[in-house]
Scaffold this active site. Structure first.
Site, PDB file in Angstrom:
ATOM      1  N   LYS A 174      15.039 -47.340   8.957  1.00  0.00           N
ATOM      2  CA  LYS A 174      13.616 -47.066   9.238  1.00  0.00           C
ATOM      3  C   LYS A 174      13.198 -47.478  10.649  1.00  0.00           C
ATOM      4  CE  LYS A 174      12.136 -47.852   4.425  1.00  0.00           C
ATOM      5  NZ  LYS A 174      13.308 -48.514   3.845  1.00  0.00           N
ATOM      6  N   ARG A 215      16.991 -51.281  -7.945  1.00  0.00           N
ATOM      7  CA  ARG A 215      17.032 -52.253  -9.035  1.00  0.00           C
ATOM      8  C   ARG A 215      17.290 -51.685 -10.437  1.00  0.00           C
ATOM      9  NH1 ARG A 215      11.827 -54.935  -6.419  1.00  0.00           N
ATOM     10  NH2 ARG A 215      11.725 -52.751  -5.771  1.00  0.00           N
ATOM     11  N   LYS A 238      23.106 -46.005  -0.436  1.00  0.00           N
ATOM     12  CA  LYS A 238      22.133 -46.304   0.623  1.00  0.00           C
ATOM     13  C   LYS A 238      22.348 -47.729   1.107  1.00  0.00           C
ATOM     14  CE  LYS A 238      17.613 -47.339   0.065  1.00  0.00           C
ATOM     15  NZ  LYS A 238      17.272 -48.444   0.982  1.00  0.00           N
TER      16      LYS A 238
HETATM   17  O1  C5P Z   1      14.918 -51.289  -6.204  1.00  0.00           O
HETATM   18  P1  C5P Z   1      14.177 -50.018  -5.876  1.00  0.00           P
HETATM   19  O2  C5P Z   1      14.598 -48.856  -6.758  1.00  0.00           O
HETATM   20  O3  C5P Z   1      12.679 -50.201  -5.817  1.00  0.00           O
HETATM   21  O4  C5P Z   1      14.693 -49.664  -4.395  1.00  0.00           O
HETATM   22  C1  C5P Z   1      14.137 -48.642  -3.613  1.00  0.00           C
HETATM   23  C2  C5P Z   1      14.836 -48.608  -2.292  1.00  0.00           C
HETATM   24  O5  C5P Z   1      14.301 -47.558  -1.492  1.00  0.00           O
HETATM   25  C3  C5P Z   1      14.713 -49.896  -1.461  1.00  0.00           C
HETATM   26  O6  C5P Z   1      15.957 -50.079  -0.787  1.00  0.00           O
HETATM   27  C4  C5P Z   1      13.628 -49.581  -0.456  1.00  0.00           C
HETATM   28  O7  C5P Z   1      13.840 -50.237   0.768  1.00  0.00           O
HETATM   29  C5  C5P Z   1      13.786 -48.068  -0.280  1.00  0.00           C
HETATM   30  N1  C5P Z   1      12.577 -47.332   0.123  1.00  0.00           N
HETATM   31  C6  C5P Z   1      11.425 -47.326  -0.631  1.00  0.00           C
HETATM   32  N2  C5P Z   1      10.324 -46.612  -0.218  1.00  0.00           N
HETATM   33  C7  C5P Z   1      10.365 -45.905   0.914  1.00  0.00           C
HETATM   34  C8  C5P Z   1      11.529 -45.903   1.691  1.00  0.00           C
HETATM   35  C9  C5P Z   1      12.632 -46.631   1.249  1.00  0.00           C
HETATM   36  O8  C5P Z   1      11.377 -47.947  -1.692  1.00  0.00           O
HETATM   37  N3  C5P Z   1       9.334 -45.174   1.291  1.00  0.00           N
END
Ligand code: C5P
Length: 232
Positions: free
Chosen positions: A61, A211, A32
């Site tokens: 988005k 993360r 992603k």
């Molecule tokens: O680091 P983490 O696992 O929290 O990353 C989640 C990813 O998914 C980030 O890149 C964030 O921008 C994306 N995302 C999210 N929630 C959403 C849409 C996208 O956390 N509803």
């Protein structure tokens, strides 16, 4: 498209991203690319990662007036990504315009999905900051239905909502679910979280993991753990 683990490559440079992907010798994880990396490295990083043979979810988005979104999507569709997204809050008309812009002259297009409510938002925040006083589930289902009626292929939501989305919109309507944490892991800014195993039980089609993989001592081991818990 089948079930898979998508790694959120939230890095601030092309070099860091390519170095990170180099660690996955012989493996080609679904990647992603979000705002941080795209704004830092531009469309070129999309082409580079694609050339290496990865599938790409371009997570920008989009949320603007229908005409602007349509034209921006026409540009993005030329990058050959596999999946991209808009905010459902932009309305059904905006989502239809996005779909039109994304559709190439030969009729093909990447999978278009809509963000329902961010997984960092909970019901209280939604009520206080967005003035939406309906239950969060109801809001997510309404956004999912609107996205489906606009012709989109699925939504981004929490795994906690994946099953309900499938009940409302059908099993083939794709659920892409961030907010994934290993048992006992740091949640950070995420609020509606589950483990990869629970996401599988709840019927998520794709989990998006940032993360817990990118900040792990060994990202490849963390990725394999996600695959094992989510796919097996
Ligand atoms: O680091 P983490 O696992 O929290 O990353 C989640 C990813 O998914 C980030 O890149 C964030 O921008 C994306 N995302 C999210 N929630 C959403 C849409 C996208 O956390 N509803």
């Amino acid at each position: 498209m089948g079930k898979d683990v998508i790694i959120a490559c939230d890095f601030d440079s092309a070099q860091k991203t390519l170095d990170f992907l180099d660690r996955f010798e012989g493996k080609k994880p679904f990647v992603k690319i979000g705002m941080e990396l795209f704004y830092a490295a531009g469309p070129d990083i999309v082409r580079k990662i694609k050339e290496r043979g990865h599938k790409i979810f371009l997570d920008l988005k989009l949320h603007d007036i229908p005409n602007t979104v349509k034209k921006a999507m026409a540009v993005l569709s030329g990058l050959g990504v596999d999946m991209c997204n808009v905010h459902a809050a932009g309305t059904g008309r905006m989502m239809q315009a996005a779909l039109e812009g994304l559709t190439r002259p030969d009729g093909s297009r990447p999978l278009l999905i809509a963000v329902t409510q961010l997984t960092s938002t909970d019901e209280e925040t939604m009520r206080r900051d967005l003035l939406i006083d309906r239950p969060l589930d109801e809001v997510v289902m309404h956004y999912a239905r609107t996205a489906m009626e606009a012709g989109l292929s699925g939504v981004v939501c929490s795994p906690l909502e994946a099953d309900k989305v499938h009940n409302v919109c059908g099993k083939t309507f794709v659920t892409v679910t961030p907010g994934i944490r290993f048992e006992g892991g740091e949640t950070g800014d995420q609020k509606r979280v589950t483990t990869p195993a629970l996401a599988r039980e709840l019927g998520s089609d794709y989990i998006v993991v940032g993360r817990p993989i990118t900040a792990a001592p060994d990202p490849v081991v963390a990725y394999e753990r996600c695959i094992k818990e989510f796919l097996n």
